[in-house]
Scaffold this motif. Structure first.
Motif, PDB file in Angstrom:
ATOM      1  N   LYS A 125      -0.760 -41.373 -46.659  1.00  0.00           N
ATOM      2  CA  LYS A 125      -0.589 -41.400 -48.117  1.00  0.00           C
ATOM      3  C   LYS A 125      -1.555 -40.436 -48.795  1.00  0.00           C
ATOM      4  CE  LYS A 125       1.112 -46.138 -48.667  1.00  0.00           C
ATOM      5  NZ  LYS A 125       0.820 -47.477 -49.256  1.00  0.00           N
TER       6      LYS A 125
ATOM      7  N   ALA B 148       0.887 -33.138 -52.731  1.00  0.00           N
ATOM      8  CA  ALA B 148       1.718 -33.249 -53.924  1.00  0.00           C
ATOM      9  C   ALA B 148       0.956 -32.810 -55.172  1.00  0.00           C
ATOM     10  CB  ALA B 148       2.210 -34.683 -54.084  1.00  0.00           C
TER      11      ALA B 148
ATOM     12  N   ILE C 277       7.495 -39.523 -47.645  1.00  0.00           N
ATOM     13  CA  ILE C 277       7.273 -39.422 -49.093  1.00  0.00           C
ATOM     14  C   ILE C 277       8.113 -40.465 -49.810  1.00  0.00           C
ATOM     15  CG2 ILE C 277       7.418 -37.963 -51.135  1.00  0.00           C
ATOM     16  CD1 ILE C 277       7.127 -35.530 -49.329  1.00  0.00           C
TER      17      ILE C 277
ATOM     18  N   PHE D 159       6.347 -43.356 -51.789  1.00  0.00           N
ATOM     19  CA  PHE D 159       6.207 -43.045 -53.217  1.00  0.00           C
ATOM     20  C   PHE D 159       7.513 -43.009 -54.000  1.00  0.00           C
ATOM     21  CE2 PHE D 159       2.666 -40.902 -51.003  1.00  0.00           C
ATOM     22  CZ  PHE D 159       1.618 -41.566 -51.591  1.00  0.00           C
TER      23      PHE D 159
ATOM     24  N   LYS E  37      10.994 -37.934 -56.502  1.00  0.00           N
ATOM     25  CA  LYS E  37      10.027 -36.909 -56.898  1.00  0.00           C
ATOM     26  C   LYS E  37       9.330 -37.248 -58.213  1.00  0.00           C
ATOM     27  CE  LYS E  37      11.354 -32.622 -57.961  1.00  0.00           C
ATOM     28  NZ  LYS E  37      11.676 -31.165 -57.874  1.00  0.00           N
TER      29      LYS E  37
ATOM     30  N   LEU F 206       6.720 -39.816 -57.572  1.00  0.00           N
ATOM     31  CA  LEU F 206       5.558 -39.211 -56.907  1.00  0.00           C
ATOM     32  C   LEU F 206       4.700 -38.472 -57.917  1.00  0.00           C
ATOM     33  CD1 LEU F 206       3.916 -38.405 -54.410  1.00  0.00           C
ATOM     34  CD2 LEU F 206       5.573 -36.550 -54.025  1.00  0.00           C
TER      35      LEU F 206
END
Length: 203
Positions: A9, A16, A44, A48, A51, A54
């Motif tokens: 993570k 990111a 990902i 999370f 997008k 995230l």
């Protein structure tokens, strides 16, 4: 060997953060983030979500880290100016927050403004800032804090305007970052003094 979830993570968040800072939300690519982190892209989504989720996690993490790195302390207009100066220094070294916030404003403005968690984060920050200037109300504190954030965050992403307006137009020499910092600190001190005087006049 057991999978180190927390390490994975952390690697993904670091990758990111760099990706979103450079390319924004729309331009960022999940495959580049995964490659940079050395992790399978599916991780990902597992950890999370999509997008935009995230991006929100990255920004929230950066905001918390900045609040810890640049605490509010002291009382009076000088304390408000000192906070602005220290925040400016932080963003000179680490321009991630200004870049992420500008990308957020361009790409997620309305959505971010409706985020209950972000609203609460900023309410708490405004309450803490209010403690620096006894007598002012929460609206005054929030307005002053918005002014500080706007002034400080502008420098890392709008530095070309300094070159055009100050250096180019006037030929001003010297350390422009230091000069700009002084202007911001003095401006905040004046505004903080005015806010306290206005609050005292209403009392």
């Amino acid at each position: 060997m057991a999978w180190d979830t927390e390490r994975t993570k952390r690697l993904l968040l670091e990758a990111a953060t760099a990706e979103f800072s450079e390319h924004g939300l729309a331009g960022a690519r999940m495959d580049r983030i995964a490659t940079s982190a050395g992790v399978n892209k599916e991780r990902i989504y597992q950890y999370f979500g999509k997008k935009d989720e995230l991006f929100a996690t990255v920004l929230a993490t950066q905001l918390r880290e900045t609040m810890d790195a640049v605490p509010l302390s002291g009382t009076g207009p000088a304390a408000a100016g000192d906070y602005a100066g220290r925040l400016f220094d932080h963003h000179i070294i680490q321009s991630t927050i200004p870049r992420l916030l500008f990308w957020e404003g361009l790409e997620r403005g309305a959505g971010a403004a409706a985020d209950a968690a972000r609203i609460e984060y900023h309410r708490v920050k405004a309450e803490r800032f209010r403690e620096l200037l006894p007598g002012i109300d929460l609206e005054q504190a929030a307005e002053l804090l918005l002014t500080i954030v706007t002034l400080v965050n502008g420098w890392p992403v709008l530095g070309h305007l300094d070159t055009l307006l100050v250096v180019g137009a006037t030929g001003a020499p010297g350390d422009r970052a230091a000069a700009r910092r002084n202007v911001i600190v003095r401006s905040v001190e004046v505004l903080a003094s005015a806010a306290q005087a206005e609050a005292a006049a209403r009392a």
